[in-house]
Motif scaffolding. Structure first.
Motif, PDB file in Angstrom:
ATOM      1  N   UNK A   1     -44.368  43.572 -53.581  1.00  0.00           N
ATOM      2  CA  UNK A   1     -45.039  42.814 -54.635  1.00  0.00           C
ATOM      3  C   UNK A   1     -45.318  43.770 -55.790  1.00  0.00           C
ATOM      4  N   UNK A   2     -44.535  43.666 -56.836  1.00  0.00           N
ATOM      5  CA  UNK A   2     -44.592  44.654 -57.914  1.00  0.00           C
ATOM      6  C   UNK A   2     -45.734  44.407 -58.894  1.00  0.00           C
ATOM      7  N   UNK A   3     -46.255  43.197 -58.992  1.00  0.00           N
ATOM      8  CA  UNK A   3     -47.232  42.891 -60.032  1.00  0.00           C
ATOM      9  C   UNK A   3     -48.470  43.802 -59.984  1.00  0.00           C
ATOM     10  N   UNK A   4     -49.111  44.011 -58.819  1.00  0.00           N
ATOM     11  CA  UNK A   4     -50.270  44.914 -58.803  1.00  0.00           C
ATOM     12  C   UNK A   4     -49.913  46.331 -59.248  1.00  0.00           C
ATOM     13  N   UNK A   5     -48.743  46.794 -58.882  1.00  0.00           N
ATOM     14  CA  UNK A   5     -48.320  48.128 -59.294  1.00  0.00           C
ATOM     15  C   UNK A   5     -48.133  48.196 -60.801  1.00  0.00           C
ATOM     16  N   UNK A   6     -47.470  47.199 -61.363  1.00  0.00           N
ATOM     17  CA  UNK A   6     -47.251  47.187 -62.810  1.00  0.00           C
ATOM     18  C   UNK A   6     -48.575  47.136 -63.567  1.00  0.00           C
ATOM     19  N   UNK A   7     -49.533  46.399 -63.036  1.00  0.00           N
ATOM     20  CA  UNK A   7     -50.855  46.358 -63.667  1.00  0.00           C
ATOM     21  C   UNK A   7     -51.532  47.715 -63.594  1.00  0.00           C
ATOM     22  N   UNK A   8     -51.398  48.395 -62.454  1.00  0.00           N
ATOM     23  CA  UNK A   8     -51.995  49.726 -62.317  1.00  0.00           C
ATOM     24  C   UNK A   8     -51.349  50.729 -63.264  1.00  0.00           C
ATOM     25  N   UNK A   9     -50.044  50.562 -63.502  1.00  0.00           N
ATOM     26  CA  UNK A   9     -49.333  51.512 -64.364  1.00  0.00           C
ATOM     27  C   UNK A   9     -49.714  51.367 -65.832  1.00  0.00           C
ATOM     28  N   UNK A  10     -50.409  50.298 -66.181  1.00  0.00           N
ATOM     29  CA  UNK A  10     -50.874  50.152 -67.562  1.00  0.00           C
ATOM     30  C   UNK A  10     -51.856  51.254 -67.945  1.00  0.00           C
ATOM     31  N   UNK A  11     -52.425  51.924 -66.947  1.00  0.00           N
ATOM     32  CA  UNK A  11     -53.343  53.045 -67.220  1.00  0.00           C
ATOM     33  C   UNK A  11     -52.597  54.293 -67.689  1.00  0.00           C
ATOM     34  N   UNK A  12     -51.262  54.264 -67.616  1.00  0.00           N
ATOM     35  CA  UNK A  12     -50.446  55.393 -68.079  1.00  0.00           C
ATOM     36  C   UNK A  12     -49.490  54.887 -69.163  1.00  0.00           C
ATOM     37  N   UNK A  13     -50.000  54.547 -70.334  1.00  0.00           N
ATOM     38  CA  UNK A  13     -49.154  53.931 -71.375  1.00  0.00           C
ATOM     39  C   UNK A  13     -48.066  54.860 -71.912  1.00  0.00           C
ATOM     40  N   UNK A  14     -48.193  56.157 -71.699  1.00  0.00           N
ATOM     41  CA  UNK A  14     -47.184  57.091 -72.201  1.00  0.00           C
ATOM     42  C   UNK A  14     -45.912  57.075 -71.356  1.00  0.00           C
ATOM     43  N   UNK A  15     -45.954  56.435 -70.186  1.00  0.00           N
ATOM     44  CA  UNK A  15     -44.806  56.397 -69.294  1.00  0.00           C
ATOM     45  C   UNK A  15     -43.972  55.132 -69.516  1.00  0.00           C
ATOM     46  N   UNK A  16     -42.706  55.248 -69.246  1.00  0.00           N
ATOM     47  CA  UNK A  16     -41.813  54.099 -69.350  1.00  0.00           C
ATOM     48  C   UNK A  16     -41.502  53.578 -67.948  1.00  0.00           C
TER      49      UNK A  16
END
Length: 315
Positions: free
Chosen positions: A276-291
Motif C-alpha cells: 500500500x503505497x499511499x501512506x509511504x507517499x504521504x510520509x515522503x512529503x516531509x522530504x520535498x527535496x527528493x524525487x
C-alpha cells in the motif's frame, strides 16, 4: 501419456574445467508458446541453448524434440539432421554472408534445406517483405543498419518454415525503434502459430513476448512461470523509487521504512517495496527535496530480487 511438446529438456547438465555451468535444467515448450530464458551473465542460458542445438555436448540429461502423444520423439544428437530441418535459429551475432545481397543470403540458405528454385522464388520476396526489407533485396548486409541485419537474420531463420524458433538475445545492441520493430515481427510469428525459445537480457522484451519464463542463476533453474504470476508470487505489488540528495538516509528513517515490506539501495536510488503505497507517499512529503517514482512491480524487480543487484563479470 506425455502431452505433445516441441521441445522437452530433462535434467540437462554441463561442466567446463570442473565448474558446473548448467545444473539439472529442465524445460518444455508447447505448440504455439514462447518460453523466455532469463538470467545474469554466467547463468547458463547460452550453454543450454547450444546444447539444444547440438553445438555443445551435455554431460547428462535428455533433449527431445517434437514429442508426440504416444511418447515418440526425435532426440538430440541422435536425430540432429531431422531436428535441424524443422528449426529456425537466430544467434547472438550475425552470420550473414557479406558477399551476397539480402536476397542471395536467403536463397543460399534455402539451398541448405533442399528448397527448389521455384519454392525460393516464392518464399524469398515474402520473407523480405515480412522483415520490412523488400526495398533492400539487392543490398549487401554491411550496408544495412543493425536492426535491418537482425531482421534479415530472422527472415533467413524462417526460410524452411520451421516449427520452432530458437533466438539467442535477438535484439541485443539495437536502438529502441529497431527493437520495437523486431518485437512486432516476433509477435506476428506467435500470432501465426509459431513457437519460440527466447533468451534475453531485456525484461520488457520477456514480459511483452513470453507466455512463460524460466529464470536461471549459476546454472540452476530458480523460478518458472507466467510473467505476471511470478511477479505476484515473489514481489510486493507496488514500488516507490526515491532519488536525490539525502535519499540514502531514508533507508533507515523510521517514518519511511515502516510503510514498506522491503527496502533496497542501488546507486543513488532507494527502492521501497510495499503493498500500500499511499501512506509511504504521504510520509515522503516531509522530504520535498527528493524525487519519487511510484509504479507497479515489474519483471526487472523480480529479476533483481531473485538474482541480486551485483554486476556479474563472469560469462
Amino acid at each position: 501419456m506425455p502431452a505433445p511438446a516441441l521441445l522437452d529438456v530433462h535434467d540437462l547438465a554441463k561442466s567446463y574445467a570442473g565448474a558446473r555451468v548448467v545444473d539439472g535444467v529442465s524445460l518444455r515448450i508447447a505448440p504455439g508458446e514462447c518460453l523466455g530464458v532469463i538470467g545474469p551473465n554466467g547463468a547458463g542460458k547460452t550453454t543450454t541453448l547450444r546444447a539444444c542445438l547440438g553445438l555443445t555436448a551435455p554431460d547428462a540429461g535428455q533433449i527431445r524434440y517434437f514429442v508426440q502423444a504416444d511418447g515418440g520423439a526425435l532426440e538430440m544428437p541422435r536425430d540432429a539432421l531431422a531436428i535441424k530441418a524443422r528449426l529456425g535459429v537466430v544467434a547472438q551475432f550475425d552470420s550473414l554472408d557479406p558477399d551476397f545481397t539480402c536476397a542471395e543470403n536467403l536463397f543460399v540458405f534455402g539451398r541448405y534445406f533442399g528448397l527448389t528454385r521455384a519454392q525460393m522464388a516464392e518464399r524469398v520476396p515474402q520473407l523480405l517483405h515480412f522483415a520490412a526489407l523488400g526495398h533492400k533485396a539487392d543490398v549487401r548486409p554491411q550496408e544495412l543498419s543493425g536492426g535491418m541485419r537482425r531482421r534479415l537474420s530472422l527472415a533467413r531463420a524462417l526460410i524452411n518454415n520451421p516449427d520452432l524458433l530458437l533466438l539467442d538475445e535477438p535484439t541485443t545492441g539495437l536502438d529502441p525503434q529497431a527493437r520495437h520493430l523486431m518485437w512486432e515481427r516476433l509477435q506476428m510469428l506467435l500470432t501465426g502459430g509459431k513457437s519460440i525459445l527466447l533468451t534475453t537480457h531485456f525484461m520488457d522484451e520477456a514480459e511483452r513476448l513470453c507466455h512463460r519464463l524460466l529464470v536461471l542463476d549459476r546454472g540452476r533453474k530458480i523460478a518458472e512461470g507466467r510473467p505476471r504470476e511470478l511477479i505476484a508470487e515473489h514481489l510486493e505489488p507496488e514500488v516507490v523509487e526515491v532519488y536525490g540528495q539525502g535519499a540514502h538516509a531514508l533507508a533507515d528513517a523510521p517514518d519511511a521504512i515502516r510503510h514498506a515490506e522491503r527496502v533496497e539501495k542501488s546507486g543513488e536510488t532507494v527502492f521501497f517495496y510495499t503493498r500500500h503505497a499511499r501512506p509511504l507517499l504521504q510520509a515522503l512529503e516531509a522530504w520535498p527535496q527528493l524525487r519519487t517514482l511510484h509504479r507497479p512491480a515489474n519483471l526487472e524487480d523480480l529479476f533483481l530480487k531473485l538474482t541480486g543487484r551485483q554486476i556479474r563479470e563472469d560469462g
